[in-house]
Design a protein around this motif. Structure first.
Motif, PDB file in Angstrom:
ATOM      1  N   ARG A 122      -3.229  -6.339   3.051  1.00 10.65           N
ATOM      2  CA  ARG A 122      -2.443  -5.568   3.923  1.00 10.65           C
ATOM      3  C   ARG A 122      -1.127  -5.248   2.910  1.00 10.65           C
ATOM      4  O   ARG A 122      -0.613  -4.257   2.777  1.00 10.65           O
ATOM      5  CB  ARG A 122      -1.847  -6.338   5.218  1.00 10.65           C
ATOM      6  N   LEU A 123      -0.588  -6.435   2.089  1.00 10.37           N
ATOM      7  CA  LEU A 123       0.447  -6.093   1.050  1.00 10.37           C
ATOM      8  C   LEU A 123       0.178  -4.827   0.109  1.00 10.37           C
ATOM      9  O   LEU A 123       1.265  -4.215  -0.217  1.00 10.37           O
ATOM     10  CB  LEU A 123       0.668  -7.548   0.497  1.00 10.37           C
ATOM     11  N   PHE A 124      -1.082  -4.880  -0.364  1.00 13.32           N
ATOM     12  CA  PHE A 124      -1.508  -3.870  -1.165  1.00 13.32           C
ATOM     13  C   PHE A 124      -1.300  -2.266  -0.631  1.00 13.32           C
ATOM     14  O   PHE A 124      -0.819  -1.270  -1.159  1.00 13.32           O
ATOM     15  CB  PHE A 124      -2.743  -3.941  -2.021  1.00 13.32           C
ATOM     16  N   THR A 125      -2.006  -2.412   0.623  1.00  6.17           N
ATOM     17  CA  THR A 125      -1.843  -1.110   1.443  1.00  6.17           C
ATOM     18  C   THR A 125      -0.561  -0.876   1.630  1.00  6.17           C
ATOM     19  O   THR A 125      -0.187   0.571   1.785  1.00  6.17           O
ATOM     20  CB  THR A 125      -2.629  -1.280   2.793  1.00  6.17           C
ATOM     21  N   ILE A 126       0.359  -1.696   2.171  1.00  2.00           N
ATOM     22  CA  ILE A 126       1.859  -1.229   2.271  1.00  2.00           C
ATOM     23  C   ILE A 126       2.391  -0.776   1.054  1.00  2.00           C
ATOM     24  O   ILE A 126       3.225   0.362   0.893  1.00  2.00           O
ATOM     25  CB  ILE A 126       2.637  -2.210   3.120  1.00  2.00           C
ATOM     26  N   SER A 127       2.381  -1.511   0.050  1.00  2.00           N
ATOM     27  CA  SER A 127       3.053  -1.072  -1.285  1.00  2.00           C
ATOM     28  C   SER A 127       2.394   0.140  -1.725  1.00  2.00           C
ATOM     29  O   SER A 127       3.163   1.092  -2.291  1.00  2.00           O
ATOM     30  CB  SER A 127       3.121  -2.090  -2.422  1.00  2.00           C
ATOM     31  N   GLY A 128       1.059   0.599  -1.592  1.00  2.00           N
ATOM     32  CA  GLY A 128       0.473   1.809  -2.125  1.00  2.00           C
ATOM     33  C   GLY A 128       0.877   2.952  -1.093  1.00  2.00           C
ATOM     34  O   GLY A 128       1.407   4.079  -1.779  1.00  2.00           O
ATOM     35  N   MET A 166       4.471   3.744  -2.407  1.00  2.00           N
ATOM     36  CA  MET A 166       4.601   4.468  -3.709  1.00  2.00           C
ATOM     37  C   MET A 166       4.115   5.923  -3.582  1.00  2.00           C
ATOM     38  O   MET A 166       4.725   6.641  -4.169  1.00  2.00           O
ATOM     39  CB  MET A 166       3.584   3.719  -4.728  1.00  2.00           C
ATOM     40  N   LEU A 167       3.181   6.080  -2.504  1.00  2.00           N
ATOM     41  CA  LEU A 167       2.875   7.391  -2.400  1.00  2.00           C
ATOM     42  C   LEU A 167       3.872   8.312  -1.866  1.00  2.00           C
ATOM     43  O   LEU A 167       4.190   9.347  -2.259  1.00  2.00           O
ATOM     44  CB  LEU A 167       1.538   7.430  -1.351  1.00  2.00           C
ATOM     45  N   LEU A 168       4.688   7.793  -0.910  1.00  2.00           N
ATOM     46  CA  LEU A 168       5.794   8.273  -0.138  1.00  2.00           C
ATOM     47  C   LEU A 168       6.891   8.614  -1.361  1.00  2.00           C
ATOM     48  O   LEU A 168       7.420   9.737  -1.225  1.00  2.00           O
ATOM     49  CB  LEU A 168       6.350   7.464   0.668  1.00  2.00           C
ATOM     50  N   LEU A 169       7.113   7.588  -2.048  1.00  2.00           N
ATOM     51  CA  LEU A 169       8.167   7.730  -3.064  1.00  2.00           C
ATOM     52  C   LEU A 169       8.029   8.696  -4.132  1.00  2.00           C
ATOM     53  O   LEU A 169       8.899   9.766  -4.290  1.00  2.00           O
ATOM     54  CB  LEU A 169       8.318   6.478  -3.816  1.00  2.00           C
ATOM     55  N   LEU A 170       6.534   9.030  -4.566  1.00  2.00           N
ATOM     56  CA  LEU A 170       6.197  10.088  -5.540  1.00  2.00           C
ATOM     57  C   LEU A 170       6.201  11.341  -4.834  1.00  2.00           C
ATOM     58  O   LEU A 170       6.320  12.603  -5.341  1.00  2.00           O
ATOM     59  CB  LEU A 170       4.842   9.649  -6.189  1.00  2.00           C
ATOM     60  N   SER A 171       5.572  11.348  -3.530  1.00  2.00           N
ATOM     61  CA  SER A 171       5.642  12.753  -2.754  1.00  2.00           C
ATOM     62  C   SER A 171       6.835  13.413  -2.698  1.00  2.00           C
ATOM     63  O   SER A 171       6.804  14.774  -2.637  1.00  2.00           O
ATOM     64  CB  SER A 171       4.874  12.640  -1.655  1.00  2.00           C
ATOM     65  N   GLN A 172       7.808  12.958  -2.547  1.00  2.00           N
ATOM     66  CA  GLN A 172       9.430  13.513  -2.439  1.00  2.00           C
ATOM     67  C   GLN A 172       9.569  14.290  -3.662  1.00  2.00           C
ATOM     68  O   GLN A 172      10.028  15.412  -3.535  1.00  2.00           O
ATOM     69  CB  GLN A 172      10.337  12.265  -2.249  1.00  2.00           C
TER      70      GLN A 172
END
Length: 116
Positions: free
Chosen positions: A3-9, A12-18
């Motif tokens: 779950r921790l890897f999923t949340i951090s993934g 990161m996806l939201l951070l890069l998509s901006q």
């Protein structure tokens, strides 16, 4: 742990998509002008200003020019006989051959000024 890897993934996806979907800043030069006569040709994408032309961009300003031609297709502003011409910023300034014409060509894309 999964779950921790999923949340951090997802984070990161939201951070890069901006950065990916952010709109690119427009670098077009806004041109403010005033004159006695204005002729616009939509097909050729030109504007011809005649008589007491006052023009201001982020890089140049001028007052009381006889005539100014704005060629939006080729990113050029041609100024004829300006009385009060000021360069606020230019990447390049040049002068062509020994002509006595009082013509100035400003390229809005290259931010260059040529005295002719």
């Amino acid at each position: 742990m999964k779950r921790l890897f999923t949340i951090s993934g997802v984070f990161m996806l939201l951070l890069l998509s901006q950065n990916t979907f952010a709109q690119e800043k427009q670098s077009e030069d806004k041109i403010d002008y005033k004159s006695d006569e204005v002729k616009r040709n939509s097909k050729e994408k030109t504007i011809i200003l005649q008589g007491n032309v006052v023009l201001k961009t982020k890089n140049i300003s001028l007052g009381n020019a006889e005539r100014v031609t704005i060629d939006e297709k080729n990113n050029k502003v041609t100024i004829y006989n300006p009385k009060d011409f000021k360069i606020l910023y230019a990447k390049t300034v040049s002068k062509t051959g020994g002509s006595n014409k009082n013509i100035i060509v400003y390229n809005t894309k290259e931010e260059s000024i040529t005295f002719q």
